[in-house]
Enzyme design. Structure first.
Site, PDB file in Angstrom:
ATOM      1  N   HIS A 192      36.707  39.891  37.772  1.00  0.00           N
ATOM      2  CA  HIS A 192      37.260  41.163  37.287  1.00  0.00           C
ATOM      3  C   HIS A 192      36.338  41.870  36.299  1.00  0.00           C
ATOM      4  O   HIS A 192      36.620  42.999  35.898  1.00  0.00           O
ATOM      5  CB  HIS A 192      38.615  40.938  36.606  1.00  0.00           C
ATOM      6  CG  HIS A 192      39.702  40.522  37.546  1.00  0.00           C
ATOM      7  ND1 HIS A 192      40.045  41.247  38.657  1.00  0.00           N
ATOM      8  CD2 HIS A 192      40.522  39.430  37.544  1.00  0.00           C
ATOM      9  CE1 HIS A 192      41.029  40.631  39.300  1.00  0.00           C
ATOM     10  NE2 HIS A 192      41.323  39.520  38.646  1.00  0.00           N
ATOM     11  N   CYS A 193      35.270  41.230  35.872  1.00  0.00           N
ATOM     12  CA  CYS A 193      34.389  41.832  34.870  1.00  0.00           C
ATOM     13  C   CYS A 193      33.463  42.847  35.528  1.00  0.00           C
ATOM     14  O   CYS A 193      32.731  42.526  36.463  1.00  0.00           O
ATOM     15  CB  CYS A 193      33.572  40.766  34.144  1.00  0.00           C
ATOM     16  SG  CYS A 193      32.628  41.434  32.759  1.00  0.00           S
TER      17      CYS A 193
END
Length: 683
Positions: A192-193
């Site tokens: 998700h980064c």
């Protein structure tokens, strides 16, 4: 310095003594080439990232699902796979390898602003926590992300573990110790980064950083990321847009180098992203989802504008037969698209008169598991445990066709003990191209394994002599808890001494107590690879004699010598009398399941090596014909066996011949993202 795996190997010695069936694998282990083994890389430093808001309520703390205990549950899954195929894995610890957040391959992925900012926020976090203040910026979701100065240690250790795994695939400690498959057990997750924005528990994008390292050091030109996490890897996909030359959201509109449409030349390595996920879960959860996020999680584009992205949404199912039909008609399309990506990559490199070098990366999140907690899996979408074996075996085939078999798997999500332990177990079985046995993933078996996640776990006082599952599970638990020495400090010591024990471990050489952490990086030590069975049974020593100590009882001795084998069960020496008649009152002994489970264990330890090596014949080295490869593998490596593993053949599921690759929803769109929450909680 003591080897961090010493405790594990001592425990494995006891496992062999309690399970003489392993001896057949021990005798054959020396004949297996390193390239036929899967490397498991442990990341002890990952335990350092912990929730530091001691002043919040106990009920709120329970909502923090991204926790150090996830590594313990993962280790139990790893040890379960090792007990089934002990000769097919090489275990490594990255205890001596930390890498800088300012390394070139990290900066190339995340830019020159985010890594230093992350370091600053971590260093400042302790003072804010001590003042009972939220330690993350107001723009972040404080229910998903937390920081402390020790988070720096965790991230450095995670980067070191990734580098160790990539080195194992392309270099190894020596040419004869280069493997083809590696799994990295680390946290926090990464998919998700974004380029410069953390999200959904993720602070750095582990998959992209590993790919960039593989490109810088080993010349990888193309990588396919296969993501089976429940949630869309919006960060991984976003970085693929950056690699294609599009301006990241974090950059100013007037930043130099881009044309009027915000694009410049695409970067190498080329990275394709192929994901299956729940469209109703984070970051596209109802009530939080933006139109842009939904479009992002549905994007499908192949080859256009230097982008290769394919997203597939999970569908509901009632029976495993129904799920298998979904897999073959819908989900397996990801491999078809990844195959297309690699084929185009070879043409591209040929046109440039440059060599092609590929890598398959699996973002291995297990929160889509049928065993995941409902608070994380709020929309009822899941997959059976067998899926993780099937998907992984298909990933191996893709890698064998295009990447000389090179597969790197990195732990992403999975937040219940059951989901992690069973999912990692099934994934590791698939990573060695073996078949999953349905009994291994039964509720009964998984429940016994995850008992080992209890902080102060103790073996049962009572074991039925024929209760193979309970006895085997205790062996698994002992092995899993011995993998990382720090498990003892974190999960077995009284709560009041946990933090002190951790602090002492990392301050003994250079850091004063309470001093803000600095980015201190250890140089990697020269690796000495250890094969699990070789460590216990060196090939130049007798196999049986060292395993039988004077204290070994007659039961074990008879098993090793083949006397009365049909009357005994593995993993047990004697029935232990109970000291507490009320222990485990809800326990129900399932005799039929135990008999079936025992057969799978008995069979698999006799013929596992031979069957595994037969699967290597589908690898295609340069310019060699399939027949040449098959003859080479069978002639040089195959180990004779007088028996067969009937359960492996009987449980193979045939690919339905009447299934086609249809039912694909295609939406292509360039979009931006908004911040949402993954854990389902608000601060």
């Amino acid at each position: 310095m003591q080897d961090p795996l010493d405790n594990f190997y001592k425990q494995f010695q006891l496992f062999v003594q309690n399970n003489p069936n392993v001896i057949s694998a021990a005798r054959a282990a020396s004949q297996i080439p390193e390239s036929a083994k899967a490397v498991i890389v442990l990341s002890p430093y990952s335990l350092e990232h912990s929730f530091g808001r001691d002043w919040v309520s106990k009920s709120y703390r329970k909502t923090v699902v991204e926790r150090p205990e996830r590594l313990l549950a993962s280790s139990l899954g790893l040890s379960a796979a090792i007990t089934m195929y002990p000769a097919l894995y090489t275990l490594k610890s990255s205890d001596t390898h930390k890498a800088s957040l300012l390394s070139p391959h990290v900066l190339k992925v995340h830019g020159r602003d985010w890594p230093p900012e992350l370091l600053r926020l971590c260093k400042d976090a302790d003072a804010k926590l001590a003042a009972h203040e939220i330690e993350v910026p107001d723009s972040w979701n404080a229910g998903d992300i937390y920081l402390s100065s020790r988070t720096i240690e965790a991230l450095q250790g995670s980067l070191g573990a990734l580098e160790t795994a990539v080195d194992s695939l392309f270099e190894g400690p020596s040419p004869e110790h280069v493997s083809n498959r590696a799994f990295v057990a680390l946290r926090p997750p990464g998919h998700h980064c974004h380029v410069g924005t953390p999200s959904g528990f993720c602070l750095l994008n582990n998959a992209h950083v590993a790919i960039e390292y593989a490109k810088d050091r080993y010349g990888v030109t193309h990588a396919a990321v296969l993501d089976f996490d429940l949630h869309h890897g919006d960060g991984t996909q976003d970085i693929c847009w950056k690699r294609a030359g599009f301006r990241p959201d974090e950059e100013d509109d007037d930043s130099p180098g881009y044309d009027e449409f915000g694009k410049k030349f695409a970067e190498f390595p080329r990275v394709g992203y192929f994901s299956m996920h729940d469209i109703n879960s984070f970051p596209t959860e109802s009530g939080y989802a933006t139109k842009e996020n939904i479009k992002n999680a549905s994007t499908c584009i192949m080859g256009g504008h230097d982008l290769n992205i394919w997203n597939i949404h999970l569908s509901p199912w009632e029976t495993e037969e129904e799920f298998q039909r979904l897999y073959h008609t819908k989900y397996r399309t990801l491999f078809m698209k990844a195959d297309e990506f690699f084929k185009q990559g070879k043409l591209e490199m040929g046109a440039l008169n440059k060599p092609f070098k590929g890598l398959v990366v699996i973002s291995a999140g297990f929160d889509a598991s049928e065993f995941e907690q409902t608070s994380m899996q709020r929309h009822g979408m899941n997959v059976p445990t067998s899926f993780y074996t099937t998907f992984t075996k298909d990933a191996l085939k893709l890698a064998q066709m295009h990447c000389h078999g090179k597969v790197l798997s990195v732990l992403e999500g999975g937040y219940s003990d059951k989901a992690l332990a069973s999912g990692v177990f099934a994934h590791l079985i698939g990573l060695q191209n073996q078949n999953w046995i349905k009994e291994w993933g039964s509720e009964h078996v998984v429940k016994e394994i995850v008992r080992g996640c209890k902080p102060n776990w103790k073996p049962y006082k009572t074991k039925k002599a024929r209760d193979v599952i309970r006895i085997w599970a205790e062996e698994v638990i002992k092995l899993g808890r011995a993998m990382i020495p720090e498990f003892r400090n974190l999960f077995e010591e009284p709560q009041s001494t946990k933090r002190l024990a951790i602090t002492q471990r990392y301050t003994r050489s250079q850091v004063k107590a309470r001093e803000p952490a600095k980015e201190i990086v250890r140089e990697p030590a020269k690796e000495k690879p250890k094969d699990i069975l070789k460590e216990v049974n060196p090939v130049d020593k007798p196999v049986i004699e060292p395993l039988v100590t004077p204290a070994a009882d007659e039961h074990v001795r008879r098993r090793i010598e083949g006397i009365g084998a049909s009357e005994t069960v593995p993993f047990v020496q004697e029935e232990i009398p109970s000291e507490d008649e009320n222990e485990d009152e809800d326990y129900v002994y399932d005799e039929e399941l135990n008999k079936t489970f025992n057969r799978t264990v008995e069979d698999i330890t006799i013929d596992d090596i031979s069957r595994h090596l037969e699967t290597l014949e589908i690898i295609e080295p340069k310019q060699e014909s399939a027949q040449t490869i098959q003859n080479s593998v069978q002639g040089k490596y195959k180990i004779p066996s007088k028996t067969t593993t009937q359960h492996l053949r009987s449980t193979r599921s045939a690919n339905p011949s009447n299934l086609d690759d249809s039912d694909i929803s295609m939406v292509s769109h360039i979009s931006t993202r908004k911040h949402t929450t993954r854990s389902g909680t608000k601060w």
